[in-house]
Each structure stands twice: as structure tokens, then as C-alpha cells.
Design a protein around this motif. Sequence first.
Motif, PDB file in Angstrom:
ATOM      1  N   GLU A   1      10.289   7.379   7.123  1.00  0.00           N
ATOM      2  CA  GLU A   1      11.653   7.846   6.920  1.00  0.00           C
ATOM      3  C   GLU A   1      12.327   7.107   5.759  1.00  0.00           C
ATOM      4  O   GLU A   1      13.049   7.709   4.956  1.00  0.00           O
ATOM      5  CB  GLU A   1      12.456   7.661   8.212  1.00  0.00           C
ATOM      6  N   THR A   2      12.079   5.809   5.667  1.00  0.00           N
ATOM      7  CA  THR A   2      12.651   5.019   4.576  1.00  0.00           C
ATOM      8  C   THR A   2      12.094   5.477   3.234  1.00  0.00           C
ATOM      9  O   THR A   2      12.821   5.567   2.237  1.00  0.00           O
ATOM     10  CB  THR A   2      12.356   3.526   4.785  1.00  0.00           C
ATOM     11  N   ALA A   3      10.794   5.769   3.216  1.00  0.00           N
ATOM     12  CA  ALA A   3      10.167   6.240   1.983  1.00  0.00           C
ATOM     13  C   ALA A   3      10.745   7.589   1.553  1.00  0.00           C
ATOM     14  O   ALA A   3      11.044   7.806   0.375  1.00  0.00           O
ATOM     15  CB  ALA A   3       8.660   6.336   2.174  1.00  0.00           C
ATOM     16  N   LYS A   4      10.916   8.494   2.505  1.00  0.00           N
ATOM     17  CA  LYS A   4      11.493   9.810   2.172  1.00  0.00           C
ATOM     18  C   LYS A   4      12.906   9.660   1.634  1.00  0.00           C
ATOM     19  O   LYS A   4      13.302  10.338   0.677  1.00  0.00           O
ATOM     20  CB  LYS A   4      11.481  10.703   3.407  1.00  0.00           C
ATOM     21  N   ALA A   5      13.683   8.769   2.242  1.00  0.00           N
ATOM     22  CA  ALA A   5      15.064   8.576   1.802  1.00  0.00           C
ATOM     23  C   ALA A   5      15.136   8.001   0.395  1.00  0.00           C
ATOM     24  O   ALA A   5      16.129   8.212  -0.322  1.00  0.00           O
ATOM     25  CB  ALA A   5      15.789   7.658   2.785  1.00  0.00           C
ATOM     26  N   SER A   6      14.088   7.283  -0.022  1.00  0.00           N
ATOM     27  CA  SER A   6      14.081   6.684  -1.365  1.00  0.00           C
ATOM     28  C   SER A   6      13.868   7.712  -2.466  1.00  0.00           C
ATOM     29  O   SER A   6      14.144   7.445  -3.636  1.00  0.00           O
ATOM     30  CB  SER A   6      12.978   5.621  -1.453  1.00  0.00           C
ATOM     31  N   GLY A   7      13.325   8.866  -2.092  1.00  0.00           N
ATOM     32  CA  GLY A   7      13.028   9.890  -3.086  1.00  0.00           C
ATOM     33  C   GLY A   7      11.670   9.748  -3.736  1.00  0.00           C
ATOM     34  O   GLY A   7      11.265  10.585  -4.544  1.00  0.00           O
ATOM     35  N   LEU A   8      10.931   8.696  -3.385  1.00  0.00           N
ATOM     36  CA  LEU A   8       9.599   8.478  -3.932  1.00  0.00           C
ATOM     37  C   LEU A   8       8.542   9.115  -3.026  1.00  0.00           C
ATOM     38  O   LEU A   8       8.709   9.167  -1.806  1.00  0.00           O
ATOM     39  CB  LEU A   8       9.299   6.981  -4.063  1.00  0.00           C
ATOM     40  N   THR A   9       7.467   9.590  -3.618  1.00  0.00           N
ATOM     41  CA  THR A   9       6.344  10.096  -2.839  1.00  0.00           C
ATOM     42  C   THR A   9       5.548   8.922  -2.303  1.00  0.00           C
ATOM     43  O   THR A   9       5.257   7.969  -3.037  1.00  0.00           O
ATOM     44  CB  THR A   9       5.433  10.981  -3.710  1.00  0.00           C
ATOM     45  N   SER A  10       5.200   8.975  -1.027  1.00  0.00           N
ATOM     46  CA  SER A  10       4.413   7.902  -0.429  1.00  0.00           C
ATOM     47  C   SER A  10       3.383   8.500   0.514  1.00  0.00           C
ATOM     48  O   SER A  10       3.587   9.580   1.083  1.00  0.00           O
ATOM     49  CB  SER A  10       5.310   6.922   0.338  1.00  0.00           C
ATOM     50  N   CYS A  11       2.279   7.790   0.665  1.00  0.00           N
ATOM     51  CA  CYS A  11       1.209   8.203   1.566  1.00  0.00           C
ATOM     52  C   CYS A  11       0.915   7.043   2.512  1.00  0.00           C
ATOM     53  O   CYS A  11       0.737   5.904   2.060  1.00  0.00           O
ATOM     54  CB  CYS A  11      -0.056   8.550   0.788  1.00  0.00           C
ATOM     55  N   ILE A  12       0.852   7.334   3.801  1.00  0.00           N
ATOM     56  CA  ILE A  12       0.556   6.287   4.779  1.00  0.00           C
ATOM     57  C   ILE A  12      -0.882   6.436   5.267  1.00  0.00           C
ATOM     58  O   ILE A  12      -1.326   7.519   5.631  1.00  0.00           O
ATOM     59  CB  ILE A  12       1.530   6.335   5.966  1.00  0.00           C
ATOM     60  N   VAL A  13      -1.590   5.317   5.262  1.00  0.00           N
ATOM     61  CA  VAL A  13      -2.942   5.253   5.798  1.00  0.00           C
ATOM     62  C   VAL A  13      -3.078   3.882   6.446  1.00  0.00           C
ATOM     63  O   VAL A  13      -2.475   2.910   5.984  1.00  0.00           O
ATOM     64  CB  VAL A  13      -3.989   5.453   4.677  1.00  0.00           C
ATOM     65  N   GLY A  14      -3.826   3.805   7.525  1.00  0.00           N
ATOM     66  CA  GLY A  14      -3.875   2.494   8.167  1.00  0.00           C
ATOM     67  C   GLY A  14      -4.988   2.319   9.165  1.00  0.00           C
ATOM     68  O   GLY A  14      -5.506   3.275   9.739  1.00  0.00           O
ATOM     69  N   HIS A  15      -5.348   1.043   9.362  1.00  0.00           N
ATOM     70  CA  HIS A  15      -6.302   0.636  10.394  1.00  0.00           C
ATOM     71  C   HIS A  15      -5.486   0.401  11.670  1.00  0.00           C
ATOM     72  O   HIS A  15      -5.311  -0.730  12.139  1.00  0.00           O
ATOM     73  CB  HIS A  15      -7.019  -0.642   9.985  1.00  0.00           C
ATOM     74  N   VAL A  16      -4.973   1.485  12.211  1.00  0.00           N
ATOM     75  CA  VAL A  16      -3.912   1.375  13.200  1.00  0.00           C
ATOM     76  C   VAL A  16      -4.381   0.833  14.547  1.00  0.00           C
ATOM     77  O   VAL A  16      -3.563   0.489  15.392  1.00  0.00           O
ATOM     78  CB  VAL A  16      -3.207   2.733  13.396  1.00  0.00           C
TER      79      VAL A  16
END
Length: 463
Positions: A361-376
Amino acid sequence: MSLTTTPVETVIATLRDLLGERLSVNASVREQHSRGEDTTTPTLPDAVAFVETTEEVSRILTLCHQHGVAVTPFGAGTSLEGHVNPVRAGISLDLSRMTAVLEVNEEDMDCLIEPGVTRQALNAFLRDKGMFFPVDPGSHATIGGMCATRASGTNAVRYGTIRENVLGLEVVLADGRVIETGGRVRKASNGYDLTRLFIGSEGTLGVITKVRLRLHGIPEAMSAAVCQFPTLAAAVETVITVMQTGVPVARIELLDEDQMEACIKYSKLEGFAPLPTLFLEFHGTDASVKEQAESVEAIAADFGASGFAWATDAEARNRLWQARHDAYWAAVNLKPAHRGITTDVCVPISRLAEAVVQAKETAKASGLTSCIVGHVGDGNFHCLILFPEGSQEGLEKAWALDRAIVAQGLALGGTCSGEHGVGLGKREFLEQEHGVEALAVMRGIKASLDPRGIMNPGKIFRN
């Protein structure tokens, strides 16, 4: 007029006699050693030394210690936090030619290697012996570099990080002394744990020249699975439930909708939609693998998962995991003429859903494109933040988003770096995470082992 020789010129002249053509002052070679896969401003070393033995490393460090010349260890150059950037120039110490597997003890399931060996090369060597080394950071990193940065990766949820899989080290200290830490036994209760001190020290305390590793038997059966979810929260809640119910998954990886879009395009993943997705792998006997997969499928269904697909043959599994390993490059290529910086937040597993959703949500609010990937499976996730290449404003905006996501993770009881290390990129968060007194102790250890401050200066600490 008298000419004065500088300390670094004296060191280079001496090293030329020691190494011959393996000492390079070539501009392109120096450029290759000016940074890793990070966005820090490159710094050219004065020279690059390609070493092949512990004795050479010892002689170089003795010389550099005497003259106060900086030394920056270099493996494969894959770090994401500026570890190999020689910010004070000096000598870039390239260990990539130290690639010998020195011994393998099959009965005790351990081996001794040189630091330039990669995970891929070691596992190719071990394959016919029925053993493998599980720590998989997803790149062609050297194992010496993995030790230096306390690397982790996709298999950590079952097999642990590099820290749990190193039995001992040979280390050359800043003044050239060579010490051995640990040993072949699986446990010991004597003296300070020097092995763990150097694991994660990022080349600031000494240079790792040999590594003794714990090995594991190749499982009888392996099965990969993929399932997709309507929301990011549903995917993460599935992970939390799987871990809390004790299903012994070997790998459990999260890709958000943007990362899946990138992977579908880059890795030609057919049959998948750009939705939050889990990649899983199960190890064990045929029966146990089937039982694990069925348990996870039932849990995933409770959270609205669709398209739970198994892949038991090696080719299909490898295709899936290659796509996961290429996630960084897939994300960077999602938008033309963009680069990326990567967060490395790790939080307690119970706070994972909150952390991941909040980060998105923070990334979307920044206006920047972001991709999340993780060893969750162990609470670790990465948010790859894209910004226009060459744009200082875009880079500053990306770093501001990085700081916001890290702050959110710390507030949830997490850490700024689960596996990438500190380097240059995470220095500003150490005091906030550990406190002034703990940081003072770290500085004291550094000063004791490297009183002249020549070992990878500028990393971990700001000065």
C-alpha cells in the motif's frame, strides 16, 4: 625535484612482483570491481589483485596493513548493498579464482572448500555422492561472499541460512595473521564463537579463505507446487497458517501480482495470471511429499486459492524455480529504462501479512512501480522499487520509499536486512535497530581486529 611515492603506489609495486599479471590496473577491470548489483555511485579501486592462495591473501593484507591501504574483498560482485564498492579505493581483492573443493567427508556429511566456489559448482561436484548444499540465495554468488553477508535464500525455511550450515572457517586477519575457527564436530562448547563472528562481517574484520560446510542428503522425492490467490493478504495468511501447523515445506515463496506479471513476461510462464502467487517445494519420501502437498492445498483452499498445480518431474520444477530466481531481472525489465533498489525486511511470522500488505500500500501511494517477492516461510520479503535510470529525483524517491518500508518493518519487531547484509545501503538503520550501546560494541570489535581500518572501510559503519 624529488618524487614522493604514495603508500598505494608502494603496495602496487610490491604486489606486481608477487602476483605478476594477476595484479591489474586496467581501467575496464577496475570498473568491473567498482560496485556490485546496487545503485551506489561506483568507485574505482587503484588495482585489482586476483589471488589464488591463502598465503597470497596473507601477504597482501600484511602489506596493506603496514601502509594503511584499503582492501575490499570481491567474490562474484552480486551483492545488492554496495559491499564490494571500494569507497576508499585501494586494492580490490578478487577471490573468484580460489575455487577448489579441498575435501568431502561423505560419512560425516561435510566438506572443505575455497571461498570462490559457487553453490551451483559445489552441488554439481556433490551430485554423484548423494549430497547437496542447500543455501540458495538465487544468484551465482560465491560461498565466501555468502558467508560474508550471512546469506539465506529459498531453502532457509527448512535447511537454515548460511550461518547454520557453516562448521568452521579459515580467516586472514587485517594484519595478515591466519586463524581457523570451528571444526568438523557438530557442536562444541569452548571459547568465543569466532565462526559466527565472521559470518556476516562483510569483509570488515578479515578475509575468509576456506569454508567448512555442513552437507545434506539429496531427498528421495521432491515436488513443486504453485497456487494463486485473489488477494495478497490471502496468500500471506496461507503462509502463516502453513508454518503454524508445522508442515515441513522446503521452500515457500511469495510473488505479488506485479512480480507475477513481470515473471510471466520475462520467463514465459504460460497458464498463469498476474495474481498473488505462492511457489512451494516439498522434500522427503514419496508418501511424505504427497501428504505435505495435500495439507498445503487444503489450507490454501480455505483462503480462496485457485489452480493448485503440482510438478514432480525435474524439468517442470526447474522451470518454475528458474523463473523465481530470475525474479529480480524480470522486475527490472518490467519497465523499459528503469533500475531497481531492493528492500530486505524480515518480520516475525505472525506480523508478516501486516508487513507485506502495508509495504504494498505504501509503494502504491508513492506512485512508483514495485514488485514484492519473498522467502516468506521465515518472514523475509523484498520490495523491488523501480525508478527511471539516470533520474536522481527518481532514485531519491525510491530511497524514501525504501526507508518508509524499513521503518514499518522495524515497528513490527523486524529487521532492516534478513539476508542481504548492511554494506552501504542499510547503515542508517543499524542504530535504530540495535541501539547506541550495541553499535559501540560492534565498533569496538572492528577496532580490535582492524585497528588501521583497512578492511572494507565504509561498510556497516558510516565511518
